[in-house]
Design a protein around this motif. Structure first.
Motif, PDB file in Angstrom:
ATOM      1  N   ALA A  72       0.836  -1.207   0.000  1.00 45.86           N
ATOM      2  CA  ALA A  72       0.000   0.000   0.000  1.00 45.86           C
ATOM      3  C   ALA A  72       0.869   1.255   0.000  1.00 45.86           C
ATOM      4  CB  ALA A  72      -0.931  -0.003   1.214  1.00 45.86           C
ATOM      5  N   GLU A  73       1.951   1.260   0.757  1.00 48.02           N
ATOM      6  CA  GLU A  73       2.848   2.415   0.776  1.00 48.02           C
ATOM      7  C   GLU A  73       3.503   2.632  -0.582  1.00 48.02           C
ATOM      8  OE1 GLU A  73       5.455   1.720   4.093  1.00 48.02           O
ATOM      9  OE2 GLU A  73       3.879   2.157   5.548  1.00 48.02           O
ATOM     10  N   ASP A  74       3.849   1.546  -1.269  1.00 43.91           N
ATOM     11  CA  ASP A  74       4.414   1.666  -2.615  1.00 43.91           C
ATOM     12  C   ASP A  74       3.421   2.324  -3.563  1.00 43.91           C
ATOM     13  OD1 ASP A  74       6.752   0.452  -1.748  1.00 43.91           O
ATOM     14  OD2 ASP A  74       6.378  -1.460  -2.787  1.00 43.91           O
ATOM     15  N   VAL A  75       2.161   1.916  -3.491  1.00 35.43           N
ATOM     16  CA  VAL A  75       1.123   2.514  -4.340  1.00 35.43           C
ATOM     17  C   VAL A  75       1.027   4.011  -4.080  1.00 35.43           C
ATOM     18  CG1 VAL A  75      -1.365   2.607  -4.769  1.00 35.43           C
ATOM     19  CG2 VAL A  75      -0.209   0.383  -4.609  1.00 35.43           C
ATOM     20  N   LEU A  76       0.985   4.398  -2.815  1.00 36.04           N
ATOM     21  CA  LEU A  76       0.855   5.815  -2.471  1.00 36.04           C
ATOM     22  C   LEU A  76       2.081   6.619  -2.900  1.00 36.04           C
ATOM     23  CD1 LEU A  76      -0.827   5.421   1.022  1.00 36.04           C
ATOM     24  CD2 LEU A  76      -1.924   6.011  -1.163  1.00 36.04           C
ATOM     25  N   LEU A  77       3.264   6.020  -2.816  1.00 38.21           N
ATOM     26  CA  LEU A  77       4.472   6.698  -3.264  1.00 38.21           C
ATOM     27  C   LEU A  77       4.452   6.896  -4.781  1.00 38.21           C
ATOM     28  CD1 LEU A  77       7.259   7.908  -2.842  1.00 38.21           C
ATOM     29  CD2 LEU A  77       8.188   5.572  -2.810  1.00 38.21           C
ATOM     30  N   VAL A  78       4.050   5.887  -5.522  1.00 37.96           N
ATOM     31  CA  VAL A  78       3.993   6.006  -6.987  1.00 37.96           C
ATOM     32  C   VAL A  78       2.958   7.049  -7.401  1.00 37.96           C
ATOM     33  CG1 VAL A  78       3.446   4.774  -9.140  1.00 37.96           C
ATOM     34  CG2 VAL A  78       4.938   3.707  -7.428  1.00 37.96           C
ATOM     35  N   VAL A  79       1.806   7.087  -6.747  1.00 37.56           N
ATOM     36  CA  VAL A  79       0.814   8.129  -7.035  1.00 37.56           C
ATOM     37  C   VAL A  79       1.438   9.498  -6.824  1.00 37.56           C
ATOM     38  CG1 VAL A  79      -1.291   9.235  -6.145  1.00 37.56           C
ATOM     39  CG2 VAL A  79      -1.277   6.802  -6.626  1.00 37.56           C
TER      40      VAL A  79
END
Length: 164
Positions: A72-79
């Motif tokens: 989930a943190e990876d998704v938020l970082l990419v966004v």
């Protein structure tokens, strides 16, 4: 870290109807959300909060394990990286699309920019700036750029694996 706000903001843009067709539309059965970003201030934290809510609604959050939390943190970082690039290099984002199909999550940021994002080569880890697309490349299963059929603008997309 962005602050968590209730979504959607009462007087701001909100998600369009789920399942609306777009360039690079998700396959049938996928879940999809859209957020208009034209003219909004705070596009990056708004996009993170919008995506966080989608992850919550789709069962990725709250994270049950460290691996789930990392995904989930990876998704938020990419966004954050994709929307920031649109703000810095393309006169701002027009729309964020978040979709999920099976264990793959797809992020799409549409803008009117003419440039083509690419990781800086060589990557210089000790220098400020220029790390956005390097981060996207490292965290994602795949990413790319789709030019608008009208010839103006593009959509930068990235796909990430869901938690196992």
């Amino acid at each position: 870290m962005s602050t968590t706000r209730a979504f959607p903001p009462p007087d701001g843009p909100g998600p369009e109807a789920e399942g609306a067709a777009s360039a690079g539309s998700p396959p049938p059965g996928a879940q999809s959300r859209r957020l208009r970003l034209v003219g909004v201030s705070g596009a990056v934290p708004l996009s993170r909060d919008f995506t966080r809510q989608a992850l919550h609604d789709w069962g990725w959050l709250p994270a049950a394990t460290a691996d789930h939390r990392a995904a989930a943190e990876d998704v938020l970082l990419v966004v954050s990286e994709l929307v920031t690039n649109a703000c810095l290099h393309a006169d701002g984002p027009e729309e964020l699309r978040v979709s999920r199909s099976g264990k793959v999550l797809r992020l799409e940021v549409a803008d009117l920019g003419a440039g083509t994002p690419a990781p800086r080569t060589p990557h210089r880890a000790g220098r400020p700036g220029g790390h956005g697309m390097f981060i996207v490349q490292r965290l994602c299963l795949d990413w790319g750029v789709q030019r608008s059929e009208a010839g103006i603008g593009k959509t930068v997309w990235a796909e990430l694996a869901g938690p196992s």
